[in-house]
Design an enzyme around this catalytic site. Sequence first.
Site, PDB file in Angstrom:
ATOM      1  N   HIS A   1     -30.112  22.752  -3.082  1.00 36.10           N
ATOM      2  CA  HIS A   1     -30.135  23.696  -1.953  1.00 36.10           C
ATOM      3  C   HIS A   1     -30.737  23.002  -0.736  1.00 36.10           C
ATOM      4  CE1 HIS A   1     -30.606  27.474   0.205  1.00 36.10           C
ATOM      5  NE2 HIS A   1     -31.838  27.075   0.524  1.00 36.10           N
TER       6      HIS A   1
ATOM      7  N   GLY B   1       0.823  -1.211   0.000  1.00 38.59           N
ATOM      8  CA  GLY B   1       0.000   0.000   0.000  1.00 38.59           C
ATOM      9  C   GLY B   1       0.851   1.254   0.000  1.00 38.59           C
ATOM     10  N   GLY B   2       2.147   1.067   0.294  1.00 38.40           N
ATOM     11  CA  GLY B   2       3.091   2.180   0.198  1.00 38.40           C
ATOM     12  C   GLY B   2       2.912   3.242   1.274  1.00 38.40           C
TER      13      GLY B   2
ATOM     14  N   LYS C   1      -5.270  11.576   7.641  1.00 35.29           N
ATOM     15  CA  LYS C   1      -6.686  11.985   7.631  1.00 35.29           C
ATOM     16  C   LYS C   1      -7.397  11.486   8.889  1.00 35.29           C
ATOM     17  CE  LYS C   1      -5.446  13.801   4.110  1.00 35.29           C
ATOM     18  NZ  LYS C   1      -4.090  13.584   4.552  1.00 35.29           N
TER      19      LYS C   1
ATOM     20  N   CYS D   1       1.543   6.308   1.073  1.00 34.84           N
ATOM     21  CA  CYS D   1       0.229   6.972   1.106  1.00 34.84           C
ATOM     22  C   CYS D   1      -0.704   6.292   2.092  1.00 34.84           C
ATOM     23  CB  CYS D   1      -0.394   6.957  -0.287  1.00 34.84           C
ATOM     24  SG  CYS D   1      -2.113   7.440  -0.298  1.00 34.84           S
TER      25      CYS D   1
END
Length: 466
Positions: free
Chosen positions: A445, A40-41, A52, A43
């Site tokens: 909205h 997964g390295g 995060k 990151c």
Amino acid sequence: MSSTKFDLIVLGSGPGGYVAAIRASQLGLKAAVVEAAEVGGICLNWGCIPTKALLKSAQVFEYINHAADYGITVKDAKADFSGMVKRSRDVAASMSKGVQFLLKKNKIEQLLGWGKILPGKKVEVVDKDGNKTIYSADNIIVATGGRARELPAIKIDDEKIIGYRKAMTLEKQPKKMVVVGSGAIGVEFAYFYAAIGTEITIVEFMDRIVPNEDEEVSKALEKIYKKAGMTILTSTEVTSVDTKGAGCKVTYKNKKGEEATIECDVVLSAVGVISNLENIGLEDVGILVDKGKIKVDEFYKTNMPGYYAIGDVVSGPALAHVASAEGIICVEKIAGHTPEPLDYNNIPGCTYCSPEIASVGYTEAKAKEAGYEVKVGKFPFSASGKASAAGAKDGFVKLVFDAKYGELLGAHMLGANVTEMIAEIVAIRKLEITGHELIKTVHPHPTMSEAIMEAAAVAYGEVIHL
């Protein structure tokens, strides 16, 4: 016994490498990935994902501290630093398992160990016990990523002068921290630590924080950070860090040449990343490297047939989503498809401090430099009903249009959840929608995303809610 012959071997299992391998498998190629650390390295294990998680913890803590603003009474909330770190590591670990599952599901062989490319389209893998195996492949992709850059005056010792990896696994929360560099990594960690009570000083060599962003974003974020109690020193260089005592003595110099010293417990060096190019065989194979990056064409071919490179080792933004996109394009080309080259001017950049930053395309200054006559529309979240209801009125959406043809040249957002809003801009820029078409695109909205439509209306003098 595992095979030693593949259609494709990828060096590195980060968001460039594992994505390239999976796409290759989908296209019928027999693929393998080589990984010396965690699948997964960076990151996934030490970057995007665990940070995060930490930032979410800080945000929840801030919510609790401001609960009274929402009509809720909460007493004695405390930041459990080690609990936050544990949650972050757990999130990263579960994501890494997820990638291992995806690799297995796609029948991709995981070759664990240090990989080195050899001439004749071969890869040598040395496992943790020192056992060597040689593999061969018709195609080899180098996706070895990057690591924290070090400045000579701020050598990382991982005790008092730390990089991003250590910043997310400190044993105890520092009382005072100096953050050197105010790119994404610097401002994200500054927000996290400040939110849980660490005294933060940011030192930035350029004349403004987040210097790659639009100037108005930099100014607004600096104001918000100062209001949150951070000290911000721009146009300032750290000349030395004395770590001999109990903490650190940081000496810095401003552009007038005036020197001063500040004391802190820990210095976080966040001055960018450099490519991992050492000891992977580039010289043996004869692959050209220029200014610390592997030279490639628009489909990521190096100068040596059968060898490719993607992600942080090639020029372009060092971002996970860029590496993934490059990996997919590279593999599709290898498989005989005709992918479109990547448009590097339509790559979104996101910074997950609070409020968040998201941007794509030209800043206002860069658009003018490129010779465009521009129309600019800016809509503040203070005028947004959803932002008011959510208690998130900081920030704005700024859109930069070409006055002549109405093309959307760039978008710059500061605010809650804007990292989730930028994809709309990337899509409409890809589809070449004009300012008028954007104004006529009905937005729901009440949402934060209405601010995009409103900012376009500001640019064309049609805004209703300002």
